[in-house]
Write a protein that holds these residues in place. Structure first.
Motif, mmCIF file in Angstrom:
data_model
loop_
_atom_site.group_PDB
_atom_site.id
_atom_site.type_symbol
_atom_site.label_atom_id
_atom_site.label_comp_id
_atom_site.label_asym_id
_atom_site.label_seq_id
_atom_site.Cartn_x
_atom_site.Cartn_y
_atom_site.Cartn_z
ATOM 1 N N TYR A 108 2.041 -3.466 9.188
ATOM 2 C CA TYR A 108 1.861 -2.067 8.496
ATOM 3 C C TYR A 108 0.289 -2.566 8.312
ATOM 4 O O TYR A 108 -0.473 -3.026 7.951
ATOM 5 C CB TYR A 108 1.987 -1.570 7.583
ATOM 6 N N ASP A 167 11.304 -5.871 7.088
ATOM 7 C CA ASP A 167 11.508 -4.537 6.194
ATOM 8 C C ASP A 167 12.798 -5.338 5.642
ATOM 9 O O ASP A 167 13.724 -5.986 5.552
ATOM 10 C CB ASP A 167 11.918 -3.401 7.209
ATOM 11 N N ILE A 196 2.694 -0.263 -7.553
ATOM 12 C CA ILE A 196 1.932 0.473 -6.245
ATOM 13 C C ILE A 196 1.254 -0.427 -5.985
ATOM 14 O O ILE A 196 -0.058 -0.339 -7.199
ATOM 15 C CB ILE A 196 1.562 1.482 -6.576
ATOM 16 N N ASP A 247 2.350 1.537 -1.468
ATOM 17 C CA ASP A 247 3.161 1.922 -1.919
ATOM 18 C C ASP A 247 4.899 1.748 -2.020
ATOM 19 O O ASP A 247 4.472 1.458 -0.580
ATOM 20 C CB ASP A 247 2.991 3.404 -1.439
ATOM 21 N N THR A 248 5.042 0.689 -2.151
ATOM 22 C CA THR A 248 5.857 -0.065 -1.308
ATOM 23 C C THR A 248 7.282 0.616 -1.701
ATOM 24 O O THR A 248 8.338 0.330 -1.188
ATOM 25 C CB THR A 248 6.521 -1.724 -2.460
ATOM 26 N N ARG A 249 7.187 2.027 -1.945
ATOM 27 C CA ARG A 249 8.086 2.929 -1.549
ATOM 28 C C ARG A 249 7.931 3.884 -0.202
ATOM 29 O O ARG A 249 9.300 4.081 0.349
ATOM 30 C CB ARG A 249 8.270 3.750 -2.583
ATOM 31 N N ILE A 250 6.679 3.763 -0.081
ATOM 32 C CA ILE A 250 6.080 4.133 1.139
ATOM 33 C C ILE A 250 6.673 2.650 2.949
ATOM 34 O O ILE A 250 6.822 3.036 3.341
ATOM 35 C CB ILE A 250 5.212 5.101 1.433
ATOM 36 N N TYR A 251 6.285 1.488 2.136
ATOM 37 C CA TYR A 251 6.087 1.062 3.157
ATOM 38 C C TYR A 251 7.218 -0.426 2.657
ATOM 39 O O TYR A 251 6.517 -1.039 2.152
ATOM 40 C CB TYR A 251 4.280 -0.061 3.638
ATOM 41 N N PRO A 252 7.832 -0.056 3.145
ATOM 42 C CA PRO A 252 9.038 -1.135 1.973
ATOM 43 C C PRO A 252 8.726 -2.510 1.943
ATOM 44 O O PRO A 252 8.778 -2.978 3.690
ATOM 45 C CB PRO A 252 10.357 -0.456 2.811
ATOM 46 N N THR A 304 -6.987 4.917 6.868
ATOM 47 C CA THR A 304 -6.803 4.698 5.924
ATOM 48 C C THR A 304 -6.949 3.277 5.626
ATOM 49 O O THR A 304 -6.893 2.942 4.132
ATOM 50 C CB THR A 304 -5.017 4.344 7.035
#
Length: 224
Positions: A166, A158, A130, A192-197, A174
């Motif tokens: 993004y 992606d 993050i 957060d790279t888990r939400i925005y791969p 935002t």
């Protein structure tokens, strides 16, 4: 106005756009007496009392008024004087005068200053982390203190090698504006790279835009 007298009036210039501009002023005689126009004196000062022009009214040609950022205004004070030595030949004369302001966009006044970890181009960002994104705007060598409707765009690919963008916006809330008397800044608290791969071993570009104007870019790499 009798010889030896003067009168002062205020003119306020507004920039209702988003992009700063530099402006100049010139004067023309629209109607009336040429000899009266030629003899009048003029002094222009800004709100701080700095003299921008002193001389004959007719000599005001392409005089610089400075720069004005988007959303701001500035007042100028015009003092017109009727020289004391003027005689009876000026009685009952009048002149209609146009003050013409010409503005040109100054898009390069604003510059992005990136904070760690993006202050160095091509920095590695670990996959799954993050990452905060923070930057300032500099305006003519000083920190810009005006909240602006900026967009932060992170572009790349992606996990399937498909192009992605993004977009984070001050207008939509935002991208955050943090007001500070010393160093105001913009912040994306959590990328957060888990939400925005982000794909491993791939490069991404972070771009700050002000409307259609690109203010700054940097690049980072998604690592393992």
């Amino acid at each position: 106005m009798a010889p030896g007298n003067s009168e002062t009036a205020c003119l306020t210039v507004y920039n209702e756009g988003q992009i700063g501009f530099s402006s100049t002023m010139r004067v023309t005689l629209a109607d009336g007496s040429q000899i009266l126009f030629d003899v009048l004196d003029l002094m222009i000062t800004d709100a701080d009392g700095n003299r921008l022009y002193t001389g004959k009214l007719k000599g005001l040609q392409n005089t610089e008024l400075g720069t004005l950022n988007g959303g701001q205004s500035e007042s100028f004070y015009f003092t017109v004087g009727f020289p004391a030595e003027c005689g009876n030949e000026y009685q009952n004369l009048n002149a209609l005068i146009n003050f013409v302001i010409e503005a040109a966009e100054s898009p390069f006044l604003l510059q992005v200053l990136w904070e760690p970890p993006l202050e160095v181009s091509d920095v590695n960002v670990r996959e799954g982390t993050i990452m905060p994104v923070r930057f300032h705007l500099e305006n003519n060598g000083e920190y810009d203190t005006v909240r602006r409707g900026l967009d932060l765009i992170i572009s790349g690919v992606d996990g399937n090698d498909s192009p992605v963008q993004y977009i984070f916006s001050v207008t939509e809330g935002t991208l955050l504006w943090k007001e500070s008397p010393q160093k105001p800044y913009y912040e994306l608290p959590l990328l957060d790279t888990r939400i925005y791969p982000l794909k491993s071993d791939s490069y991404y570009t972070a771009t700050v835009k002000y409307g259609d104007l690109v203010l700054g870019t940097t690049r980072f790499k998604s690592g393992h």
